[in-house]
Design a protein around this motif. Structure first.
Motif, PDB file in Angstrom:
ATOM      1  N   LYS A 131      65.712   2.483   6.618  1.00  0.00           N
ATOM      2  CA  LYS A 131      64.994   2.964   7.793  1.00  0.00           C
ATOM      3  C   LYS A 131      65.864   3.909   8.622  1.00  0.00           C
ATOM      4  O   LYS A 131      65.404   4.962   9.073  1.00  0.00           O
ATOM      5  CB  LYS A 131      64.544   1.774   8.653  1.00  0.00           C
ATOM      6  CG  LYS A 131      63.383   0.984   8.082  1.00  0.00           C
ATOM      7  CD  LYS A 131      63.004  -0.135   9.038  1.00  0.00           C
ATOM      8  CE  LYS A 131      61.809  -0.940   8.515  1.00  0.00           C
ATOM      9  NZ  LYS A 131      61.452  -2.042   9.451  1.00  0.00           N
ATOM     10  N   ALA A 132      67.110   3.515   8.834  1.00  0.00           N
ATOM     11  CA  ALA A 132      68.011   4.334   9.642  1.00  0.00           C
ATOM     12  C   ALA A 132      68.276   5.682   8.977  1.00  0.00           C
ATOM     13  O   ALA A 132      68.283   6.731   9.636  1.00  0.00           O
ATOM     14  CB  ALA A 132      69.328   3.586   9.871  1.00  0.00           C
ATOM     15  N   VAL A 133      68.499   5.663   7.665  1.00  0.00           N
ATOM     16  CA  VAL A 133      68.752   6.907   6.935  1.00  0.00           C
ATOM     17  C   VAL A 133      67.537   7.819   7.006  1.00  0.00           C
ATOM     18  O   VAL A 133      67.656   9.046   7.186  1.00  0.00           O
ATOM     19  CB  VAL A 133      69.138   6.609   5.476  1.00  0.00           C
ATOM     20  CG1 VAL A 133      69.112   7.888   4.633  1.00  0.00           C
ATOM     21  CG2 VAL A 133      70.518   5.971   5.407  1.00  0.00           C
ATOM     22  N   ASN A 134      66.348   7.253   6.877  1.00  0.00           N
ATOM     23  CA  ASN A 134      65.121   8.058   6.951  1.00  0.00           C
ATOM     24  C   ASN A 134      64.985   8.746   8.309  1.00  0.00           C
ATOM     25  O   ASN A 134      64.568   9.907   8.396  1.00  0.00           O
ATOM     26  CB  ASN A 134      63.900   7.187   6.681  1.00  0.00           C
ATOM     27  CG  ASN A 134      63.785   6.779   5.224  1.00  0.00           C
ATOM     28  OD1 ASN A 134      64.379   7.420   4.350  1.00  0.00           O
ATOM     29  ND2 ASN A 134      63.056   5.718   4.949  1.00  0.00           N
ATOM     30  N   ILE A 135      65.330   8.017   9.368  1.00  0.00           N
ATOM     31  CA  ILE A 135      65.250   8.596  10.716  1.00  0.00           C
ATOM     32  C   ILE A 135      66.173   9.801  10.834  1.00  0.00           C
ATOM     33  O   ILE A 135      65.777  10.877  11.309  1.00  0.00           O
ATOM     34  CB  ILE A 135      65.606   7.530  11.777  1.00  0.00           C
ATOM     35  CG1 ILE A 135      64.515   6.464  11.860  1.00  0.00           C
ATOM     36  CG2 ILE A 135      65.804   8.188  13.148  1.00  0.00           C
ATOM     37  CD1 ILE A 135      64.882   5.284  12.749  1.00  0.00           C
ATOM     38  N   ILE A 136      67.423   9.654  10.371  1.00  0.00           N
ATOM     39  CA  ILE A 136      68.405  10.734  10.512  1.00  0.00           C
ATOM     40  C   ILE A 136      68.093  11.891   9.564  1.00  0.00           C
ATOM     41  O   ILE A 136      68.186  13.068   9.954  1.00  0.00           O
ATOM     42  CB  ILE A 136      69.831  10.202  10.277  1.00  0.00           C
ATOM     43  CG1 ILE A 136      70.174   9.171  11.359  1.00  0.00           C
ATOM     44  CG2 ILE A 136      70.837  11.332  10.284  1.00  0.00           C
ATOM     45  CD1 ILE A 136      70.073   9.688  12.773  1.00  0.00           C
ATOM     46  N   CYS A 137      67.712  11.588   8.340  1.00  0.00           N
ATOM     47  CA  CYS A 137      67.388  12.666   7.391  1.00  0.00           C
ATOM     48  C   CYS A 137      66.172  13.465   7.865  1.00  0.00           C
ATOM     49  O   CYS A 137      66.133  14.698   7.755  1.00  0.00           O
ATOM     50  CB  CYS A 137      67.141  12.087   5.998  1.00  0.00           C
ATOM     51  SG  CYS A 137      68.642  11.555   5.165  1.00  0.00           S
ATOM     52  N   GLU A 138      65.185  12.778   8.396  1.00  0.00           N
ATOM     53  CA  GLU A 138      63.998  13.450   8.927  1.00  0.00           C
ATOM     54  C   GLU A 138      64.383  14.366  10.090  1.00  0.00           C
ATOM     55  O   GLU A 138      63.901  15.497  10.202  1.00  0.00           O
ATOM     56  CB  GLU A 138      62.984  12.400   9.388  1.00  0.00           C
ATOM     57  CG  GLU A 138      61.615  12.952   9.735  1.00  0.00           C
ATOM     58  CD  GLU A 138      60.817  13.348   8.507  1.00  0.00           C
ATOM     59  OE1 GLU A 138      59.854  14.114   8.672  1.00  0.00           O
ATOM     60  OE2 GLU A 138      61.177  12.913   7.390  1.00  0.00           O
ATOM     61  N   PHE A 139      65.270  13.881  10.936  1.00  0.00           N
ATOM     62  CA  PHE A 139      65.750  14.687  12.058  1.00  0.00           C
ATOM     63  C   PHE A 139      66.502  15.922  11.560  1.00  0.00           C
ATOM     64  O   PHE A 139      66.282  17.044  12.026  1.00  0.00           O
ATOM     65  CB  PHE A 139      66.656  13.830  12.949  1.00  0.00           C
ATOM     66  CG  PHE A 139      67.649  14.617  13.755  1.00  0.00           C
ATOM     67  CD1 PHE A 139      67.242  15.371  14.847  1.00  0.00           C
ATOM     68  CD2 PHE A 139      69.003  14.616  13.416  1.00  0.00           C
ATOM     69  CE1 PHE A 139      68.157  16.101  15.591  1.00  0.00           C
ATOM     70  CE2 PHE A 139      69.920  15.343  14.153  1.00  0.00           C
ATOM     71  CZ  PHE A 139      69.494  16.089  15.241  1.00  0.00           C
ATOM     72  N   LEU A 140      67.406  15.732  10.585  1.00  0.00           N
ATOM     73  CA  LEU A 140      68.212  16.844  10.088  1.00  0.00           C
ATOM     74  C   LEU A 140      67.348  17.920   9.431  1.00  0.00           C
ATOM     75  O   LEU A 140      67.562  19.117   9.625  1.00  0.00           O
ATOM     76  CB  LEU A 140      69.260  16.335   9.096  1.00  0.00           C
ATOM     77  CG  LEU A 140      70.401  15.488   9.690  1.00  0.00           C
ATOM     78  CD1 LEU A 140      71.219  14.841   8.589  1.00  0.00           C
ATOM     79  CD2 LEU A 140      71.296  16.343  10.582  1.00  0.00           C
ATOM     80  N   LYS A 141      66.353  17.495   8.658  1.00  0.00           N
ATOM     81  CA  LYS A 141      65.540  18.445   7.903  1.00  0.00           C
ATOM     82  C   LYS A 141      64.508  19.162   8.771  1.00  0.00           C
ATOM     83  O   LYS A 141      64.254  20.356   8.598  1.00  0.00           O
ATOM     84  CB  LYS A 141      64.837  17.723   6.756  1.00  0.00           C
ATOM     85  CG  LYS A 141      65.780  17.234   5.665  1.00  0.00           C
ATOM     86  CD  LYS A 141      65.011  16.443   4.606  1.00  0.00           C
ATOM     87  CE  LYS A 141      65.945  15.920   3.535  1.00  0.00           C
ATOM     88  NZ  LYS A 141      65.216  15.101   2.524  1.00  0.00           N
ATOM     89  N   ASN A 142      63.908  18.440   9.691  1.00  0.00           N
ATOM     90  CA  ASN A 142      62.745  18.981  10.405  1.00  0.00           C
ATOM     91  C   ASN A 142      62.986  19.357  11.861  1.00  0.00           C
ATOM     92  O   ASN A 142      62.192  20.111  12.435  1.00  0.00           O
ATOM     93  CB  ASN A 142      61.580  17.988  10.346  1.00  0.00           C
ATOM     94  CG  ASN A 142      61.163  17.681   8.919  1.00  0.00           C
ATOM     95  OD1 ASN A 142      61.234  18.539   8.040  1.00  0.00           O
ATOM     96  ND2 ASN A 142      60.740  16.448   8.681  1.00  0.00           N
TER      97      ASN A 142
END
Length: 717
Positions: A382-393
């Protein structure tokens, strides 16, 4: 508030009380507890008030008792008795006196005692002399002469201290640091006079007092609560305890705080419940300290190992003493409920020490105490998804910078994460970073930009983000702690901008030789340290470990846990070799010594420790991603493996020597590994005898032609 130790799960009872209100008898009116219910019915949020109002003696009473004890000391020292020193022990000396009635000791170190044996042989005679001296003073004429002690009852304004006056041998040269020869002499004397375990503990009163001194006031208040609970248990059973058993509970309380919290301002309810849960796990308890003695001396080590083989025990930090099992107490804790806030701590229960875990239980130790559960893994996802989503979008949406890919790295990506703690590494490959040199020069700007954008993002997403200050003036990594509504607990992150040296990793690996050649050329021309650009090869590092057998990754967890234990003891973390070196060493030991999916964990662990001990001979590398075929890679690798040992090359990055020669203090880790060879982890029971677990035969040096097949030297059996 700290995280506590023990396991189990349940919701808090209605009203948040400590336990069932029906447990335990009502207090007698003479106890002075009017207005307060029995302890099990005290609400959790009132426990601190309960301790201060009802369990702690008044400062005035303690001051007056101090005066009386000092008067006794001065009186005895001024007489004809050969008293060379005095120490205060028991609850009184440890500052854990309960209101109303408590114990204490006044230890008189006698000049005529020149050994432990003298104390054993002459104690009764000297006690009689001391008693006669005390009778000359009117105030202290009411003393009771017991078989081996002289007891004086002190009473001030309702506060009573049963003070045992004990003549004792003062071990010579016993200064700030205890020496192993004193304990060797202790063991020899105990054998000669057939003394019971702990019979000479009085000689170490100063060390016991010194052990308790630095602990915070609230830890001692927690001890008062535990001791009061135990008194209520005694009233319920209408039985008495072994004289030193309350001391075992004090040590157990200290252990719970050390292992589960270490915060000066902690929740008392969590603390007492932790101790109760440890008592419920009495059959698994093995608690000891090596602040005054250790496993270095052979005699001391053998004595300790004999003690540690006991099923349930607690060793004092000053001398050897076994406090028997806790089965009666277990009956009183069988219905203890654990409140919801403790769930985090319960998942981190580690009541068992690795050092005393038998070899046949190592797999269970890993599974129960080191292996992350699905809750942990889901937390990370969950935490990785939050950060990856932030970085990409979100992070670079208003600029020309593109996120080529974001890759999860570190132990969680490789499948070797420990249960203790949630952490994640994210390597973000950015389009403007078109070379190693541009990464070196520009990554600080991207670290600052990611932090700035994340601060904006958290306000719109209701995220809690706490940034860790960097020790570098030009930070290469953004470290922060993330908390959100979708996460049960906080997760520590490292986000690292990187140059995409390998492109999209084509199946034929055509991009790799060129990537390595460019890296080698830069390192030669600029003097940049090897391994500086290892983040560019995060996927290769991950893929080197991730496909390995599950049991090998479990062994890696065990080695990392061992490393953390050594780290705590050595207390010079920056000087030790990186954990990644130990991971690679573990893979190498398995490849060369076993190669089987199902192997003996104790043998693997022993092999790794032997390799650490032989660190000055190590030369280890792999040719899965680079090899000796192409120049200038061949020349560079030949130079690398001729460097001062240990040499352990990163299989993903030929410039990364995680062995490091004399860059790190391998000798400190080797010393620890040598001590650990005496651990129960490497003992096998065969009938009534024990035999040692043997290591695999593993070469410590590889050559370019064989890549490990040619053996220059081996780990001995």
């Amino acid at each position: 508030m700290g995280n506590w130790l023990v396991g189990g799960s349940s919701a808090r009872p209605s009203g948040g009380s400590l336990g069932e209100s029906s447990a335990g008898p009502s207090w007698r009116s003479s106890d002075g507890f009017g207005g307060w219910p029995d302890l099990p019915a005290v609400p959790a949020h009132k426990l601190k008030d309960f301790i201060h109002a009802k369990l702690k003696p008044s400062e005035e009473c303690l001051k007056l008792i101090d005066q009386d004890v000092d008067a006794i000391s001065d009186f005895l020292r001024s007489s004809e008795l050969p008293v060379r020193g005095v120490a205060k022990g028991g609850s009184y000396g440890r500052e854990t006196v309960l209101r109303g009635y408590s114990d204490g000791t006044l230890v008189l170190f006698m000049g005529r005692y020149r050994s432990f044996r003298d104390q054993k042989q002459n104690q009764r005679e000297l006690l009689s002399v001391i008693e006669q001296r005390l009778k000359q003073h009117k105030k202290y004429s009411k003393s009771v002469s017991l078989e081996q002690t002289l007891e004086v009852l002190l009473s001030v304004h309702g506060q009573e201290i049963s003070l045992q006056v004990l003549p004792a041998f003062d071990p010579p040269c016993f200064g700030e640091d205890s020496t192993s020869w004193i304990y060797r002499d202790l063991k020899s004397s105990m054998d000669q006079v057939r003394a019971a375990p702990g019979e000479f503990a009085v000689c170490f009163t100063r060390l016991q007092q010194r052990f308790f001194q630095p602990y915070p006031r609230r830890v001692k208040e927690l001890i008062l609560l535990v001791k009061h609970w135990y008194q209520e248990c005694q009233e319920k059973w209408m039985t008495s305890s072994p004289p030193r058993f309350p001391y075992a509970l004090e040590l157990l309380t200290v252990y719970a705080w050390e292992q589960g919290c270490q915060d000066e301002d902690f929740d008392i309810a969590e603390g007492v419940r932790t101790v109760l849960r440890l008592i419920k796990q009495s059959s698994e308890l093995c608690v000891y300290w090596i602040v005054n003695y250790s496993f270095e001396d052979v005699t001391v080590r053998n004595t300790l190992l004999c003690q540690l083989r006991s099923q349930s025990l607690t060793l004092t930090p000053a001398s050897w003493k076994v406090f028997g099992d806790l089965l009666m107490l277990t009956q009183s804790t069988s219905h203890v409920c654990i409140p919801q806030p403790l769930q985090k701590a319960l998942d981190r229960s580690q009541p068992t020490s690795l050092f005393v875990t038998p070899s046949h239980l190592l797999d269970t130790f890993i599974k129960d105490l080191l292996q992350p559960n699905e809750k942990f893994l889901e937390q990370i996802r969950k935490a990785v998804n939050i950060i990856c989503e932030f970085l990409k979008n979100n992070c670079f949406k208003d600029s020309s910078t593109k996120v080529l890919k974001a890759v999860k790295g570190g132990s969680t990506a490789k499948g070797t994460a420990l249960k203790n703690g949630s952490d994640a590494d994210i390597v973000v490959f950015l389009s403007p970073l078109k070379s190693y040199d541009s990464q070196n020069k520009e990554r600080t700007l991207f670290v600052q930009e990611i932090q700035r954008q994340l601060e904006v993002f958290r306000k719109t997403q209701e995220l809690e983000v706490k940034f860790e200050p960097s020790k570098w003036t030009a930070p290469r990594v953004l470290s922060f702690t993330l908390k959100s509504r979708s996460l049960n607990e906080s997760v520590d992150f490292d986000v690292l901008p990187a140059y995409d040296a390998l492109g999209q990793l084509h199946p034929d690996f055509t991009s790799r030789p060129e990537a390595y050649k460019d890296l080698i050329a830069l390192c030669k021309s600029s003097g940049i340290k090897g391994g500086e650009f290892s983040t560019c090869f995060t996927e290769l590092q991950r893929d080197f470990i991730k496909p390995r057998p599950t049991k090998l990754k479990s062994l890696i967890r065990l080695v990392k846990h061992w490393y953390k234990q050594c780290e705590k003891k050595i207390k010079s973390k920056a000087s030790l070799p990186p954990k990644y070196a130990l991971e690679l060493l573990t893979v190498y030991a398995w490849e060369q010594g076993s190669g089987m999916e199902d192997f003996d964990t104790a043998e693997g662990f022993r092999t790794i420790l032997d390799l650490v001990i032989k660190y000055q001979q190590l030369c280890i590398f792999w040719t899965v991603n680079y090899n000796f075929k192409d120049e200038p890679i061949r020349t560079f690798l030949l130079t690398q493996i001729q460097k001062k040992r240990p040499v352990i090359l990163d299989p993903a990055d030929p410039t990364g020597d995680v062995g490091g020669g004399d860059r790190w203090h391998w000798h400190l880790l080797a010393k620890e590994a040598n001590e650990w060879l005496s651990s129960l982890c490497f003992e096998l029971q065969s009938g009534d005898s024990w035999k040692r677990v043997q290591p695999w035969k593993v070469p410590v040096v590889q050559t370019p032609g064989s890549c490990g097949a040619h053996i220059y030297s081996t780990v001995g059996i």
